[in-house]
Design an enzyme around this catalytic site. Sequence first.
Site, PDB file in Angstrom:
ATOM      1  N   GLY A  33      -4.345 100.802  51.804  1.00 57.08           N
ATOM      2  CA  GLY A  33      -4.546 100.057  53.056  1.00 57.08           C
ATOM      3  C   GLY A  33      -3.570 100.533  54.123  1.00 57.08           C
ATOM      4  N   GLY A  36      -3.489 100.018  58.002  1.00 55.45           N
ATOM      5  CA  GLY A  36      -3.464  98.636  58.504  1.00 55.45           C
ATOM      6  C   GLY A  36      -2.186  98.232  59.218  1.00 55.45           C
ATOM      7  N   LEU A  38       0.166  95.909  58.422  1.00 57.17           N
ATOM      8  CA  LEU A  38       1.420  95.741  57.675  1.00 57.17           C
ATOM      9  C   LEU A  38       2.158  97.078  57.550  1.00 57.17           C
ATOM     10  CD1 LEU A  38       3.090  93.671  55.896  1.00 57.17           C
ATOM     11  CD2 LEU A  38       1.988  94.746  53.958  1.00 57.17           C
ATOM     12  N   THR A  39       1.418  98.131  57.238  1.00 54.60           N
ATOM     13  CA  THR A  39       2.032  99.450  57.047  1.00 54.60           C
ATOM     14  C   THR A  39       2.671  99.923  58.350  1.00 54.60           C
ATOM     15  OG1 THR A  39       0.286  99.934  55.480  1.00 54.60           O
ATOM     16  CG2 THR A  39       1.570 101.808  56.247  1.00 54.60           C
ATOM     17  N   HIS A 266       6.718  80.615  50.039  1.00 50.84           N
ATOM     18  CA  HIS A 266       8.050  80.527  50.639  1.00 50.84           C
ATOM     19  C   HIS A 266       8.733  79.173  50.417  1.00 50.84           C
ATOM     20  CE1 HIS A 266       6.510  84.047  52.462  1.00 50.84           C
ATOM     21  NE2 HIS A 266       5.875  83.461  53.465  1.00 50.84           N
TER      22      HIS A 266
END
Length: 512
Positions: A33, A36, A38-39, A266
Amino acid sequence: MDMNSRLENISAEQMAPVCRIVIPKSCCLVIFGASGDLTRRKLIPAIYRLFRQRLLPRGFFVLGVARSEMDSDRFRALMSEGLREAFPEECDETCWRDFSSRLHYRAINYHDAASYRTALGEVLPTLEKAADSGGNRIFYLATPPGVYGDIIGTLHQSGLASQANSHVKLVVEKPFGHDLASSRELNATLLDAFRESQVYRIDHYLAKETVQNILMFRFANSLFEPLWNRRYIDHVQITAAETIGIERRAGYYEQAGVLRDMFQNHMFQLLSLTALEPPSLFSADRVRDEKAKVLHSIRPFPLERLEECVVTGQYAGSAAAGIKGYQDESGVAVDSGVPTYAALKVWIDNWRWNGVPFYLRSGKRLKRRTTEIAIHFRPVPHMMFSQTMGGRIEANTLILRVQPDEGIHLEIQAKNPGSRMCLMPVSLDFLYPREVSLSAYERVLLDCMEGDQMLFVREDGVDLSWSLLTPLIQALEDRAASGVLFPYEAGSDGPAAAAALLERDGRCWRPL
Ligand SMILES: NC(=O)c1ccc[n+]([C@@H]2O[C@H](COP(=O)([O-])OP(=O)(O)OC[C@H]3O[C@@H](n4cnc5c(N)ncnc54)[C@H](OP(=O)(O)O)[C@@H]3O)[C@@H](O)[C@H]2O)c1
């Protein structure tokens, strides 16, 4: 009146002795991915910053794979744009040129084993030989979660999930499942292909300095641990407030809502780190054992009396601030019942925490961006000052601030200087200097390369938190159908009903 007596801002130099610098073994990072968001915004900037700090191993490279057709030069150009947007001040041309020669890209079809054979089975060994990366591989799943199962299955079938004489690791991004059943299914798929010791389930909150420091603070100082229990602590508040809305993630958020997005991972992780018993050893499994025990001890939510333990809300627009309400956001159903805010009252049924409520709240479009754990101590048992000084004396509060401005603040009472006898609250502050901190993604990537799973969530951690939350989410979704979701104005403290949750117990939230 407020006076800050700052013990803060220890310089980078003073901090140096506590640093442990380990350069991990050579390896490659294969990002699924990689075309995208995030990368581009998080992963490559984090890796670049590690490279600049010379924290990456010598034989390191990245192979990005995704369905989009492009060559490595185009991929490098896209990543360079991402870095310039994320850290415009850190782009050093010479350093970037050196770094970007380690970035490669191949298009892949996730459902086709032949495509894996070419992109991974043939290309990878060639790159590994050139980089001398020792055959160690980290596969990073940065695709939408619906594709995780296919990728894991094909890696397994293609014989890429393990290698003799070198390590293979798998990093899995959140969200980890949608509910208990889907998380169990994903865990089963994962553990069919990989051993638990190869799997790194990311919760990037755990990589914040303050979160890691919770254990050091509690167990490396003799001062606080004796007080860390029901005898001295009145209650605990854990807050993760955001000012942003859902941005362009309506598709994901409409399926998730705040409980899946923030609490399952979280908030429950922060809770378990705050409440755990001292592990016998500072090692990944001993710490994760203790976290699991906390989750085991959480009292199931009373589903027939939801109003006792939970308030959910959804942000409405603010005409004054020109902010849209949740239901007016692009991609959101006009009658959406998805909560963007939740406040929970949690009980931990064990010896240490009996009778101490933990109040958790998280929401979008709130007044201020802050994530913190506030330990509210009990008031002094006898008020000897009541005749000389009127008014209420605030009990001590310890605040572990996760973001922004990571640090620790202890609110105490001190005498006001001068002839009059009066008390004033004083804050003893410790702030982490920014320059010595690794960002959360830098930390988790480095730990994964080093093989340290402390900051990653184990199978039982995921399972236990979904076991607690799935029935609650289901009950709330049923209730949402009957319209019980409190609206709150964007930019506010959240719904008034959340304040009432604490007021009923004679307490109030710390102001945002
Ligand atoms: N973005 C963040 O800040 C953030 C933060 C925390 C967690 N995450 C998680 O990290 C993962 C990646 O996030 P992201 O924001 O980078 O996602 P994204 O941009 O939506 O997707 C990443 C890439 O996956 C591919 N993809 C999209 N739909 C696909 C499909 N149906 N089948 C196969 N491939 C598909 C696309 O590449 P191709 O079309 O080229 O294949 C896309 O560029 C997600 O699980 C997300 O929840 C993201």
